[in-house]
Design a protein around this motif. Structure first.
Motif, PDB file in Angstrom:
ATOM      1  N   VAL A  25     -58.456   7.569  29.672  1.00  0.00           N
ATOM      2  CA  VAL A  25     -57.551   7.544  30.830  1.00  0.00           C
ATOM      3  C   VAL A  25     -57.501   8.909  31.511  1.00  0.00           C
ATOM      4  O   VAL A  25     -57.519   9.009  32.736  1.00  0.00           O
ATOM      5  N   LEU A  26     -57.452   9.964  30.706  1.00  0.00           N
ATOM      6  CA  LEU A  26     -57.350  11.314  31.265  1.00  0.00           C
ATOM      7  C   LEU A  26     -58.712  11.935  31.566  1.00  0.00           C
ATOM      8  O   LEU A  26     -58.775  13.056  32.087  1.00  0.00           O
ATOM      9  N   GLU A  27     -59.779  11.218  31.223  1.00  0.00           N
ATOM     10  CA  GLU A  27     -61.144  11.713  31.420  1.00  0.00           C
ATOM     11  C   GLU A  27     -61.306  13.106  30.813  1.00  0.00           C
ATOM     12  O   GLU A  27     -61.679  14.069  31.483  1.00  0.00           O
ATOM     13  N   CYS A  28     -60.986  13.186  29.513  1.00  0.00           N
ATOM     14  CA  CYS A  28     -61.088  14.465  28.809  1.00  0.00           C
ATOM     15  C   CYS A  28     -61.628  14.230  27.406  1.00  0.00           C
ATOM     16  O   CYS A  28     -61.854  13.093  26.992  1.00  0.00           O
ATOM     17  N   GLU A  29     -61.827  15.295  26.688  1.00  0.00           N
ATOM     18  CA  GLU A  29     -62.286  15.257  25.307  1.00  0.00           C
ATOM     19  C   GLU A  29     -61.090  15.493  24.385  1.00  0.00           C
ATOM     20  O   GLU A  29     -60.112  16.130  24.790  1.00  0.00           O
ATOM     21  N   PRO A  30     -61.158  15.027  23.131  1.00  0.00           N
ATOM     22  CA  PRO A  30     -60.057  15.256  22.195  1.00  0.00           C
ATOM     23  C   PRO A  30     -59.720  16.738  22.016  1.00  0.00           C
ATOM     24  O   PRO A  30     -58.559  17.091  21.815  1.00  0.00           O
ATOM     25  N   THR A  31     -60.714  17.598  22.120  1.00  0.00           N
ATOM     26  CA  THR A  31     -60.468  19.036  21.966  1.00  0.00           C
ATOM     27  C   THR A  31     -59.626  19.610  23.100  1.00  0.00           C
ATOM     28  O   THR A  31     -59.090  20.699  22.973  1.00  0.00           O
ATOM     29  N   GLU A  32     -59.508  18.880  24.199  1.00  0.00           N
ATOM     30  CA  GLU A  32     -58.655  19.322  25.293  1.00  0.00           C
ATOM     31  C   GLU A  32     -57.210  18.891  25.071  1.00  0.00           C
ATOM     32  O   GLU A  32     -56.297  19.446  25.680  1.00  0.00           O
TER      33      GLU A  32
END
Length: 104
Positions: free
Chosen positions: A58-65
């Protein structure tokens, strides 16, 4: 670890937890208002990997972010090892025959 959900949501133009909850539902993750509030306002003690995957989509990000390491906090938790703590002696483990016998 620092939970960075609100910042990543803000970067995606999501300012309210209700909007985030709606977008998660559209992506297939039905989440209760209470759980959403906990994710939004604090750091979760646990999170399912499947849920994290949907949040990242949904946020178009990686878990590390979303999960940011804090090495200083980890270092602060380590016990201090000094010569004073061990009485000035070097502690060495004993191997071999000096083991205790397990209970019968």
């Amino acid at each position: 670890m620092r939970w960075n959900l609100r910042m990543k949501a803000a970067e995606a133009g999501i300012w309210k937890s209700t909007e985030m909850r709606r977008r998660l539902a559209e992506a297939g993750l039905e989440i209760s208002a209470g759980k959403m509030s906990a994710l939004w306002t604090g750091t979760p003690t646990t999170i399912r990997l499947d849920d994290l995957d949907v949040i990242c989509a949904v946020l178009e990000c990686e878990p590390t972010e979303l999960l940011i390491r804090e090495p200083d906090k980890v270092a602060a938790r380590r016990p201090q090892k000094t010569a004073e703590a061990t009485g000035g002696a070097v502690v060495t483990p004993r191997f071999g025959r000096h083991r205790s016998v397990p209970p019968a």
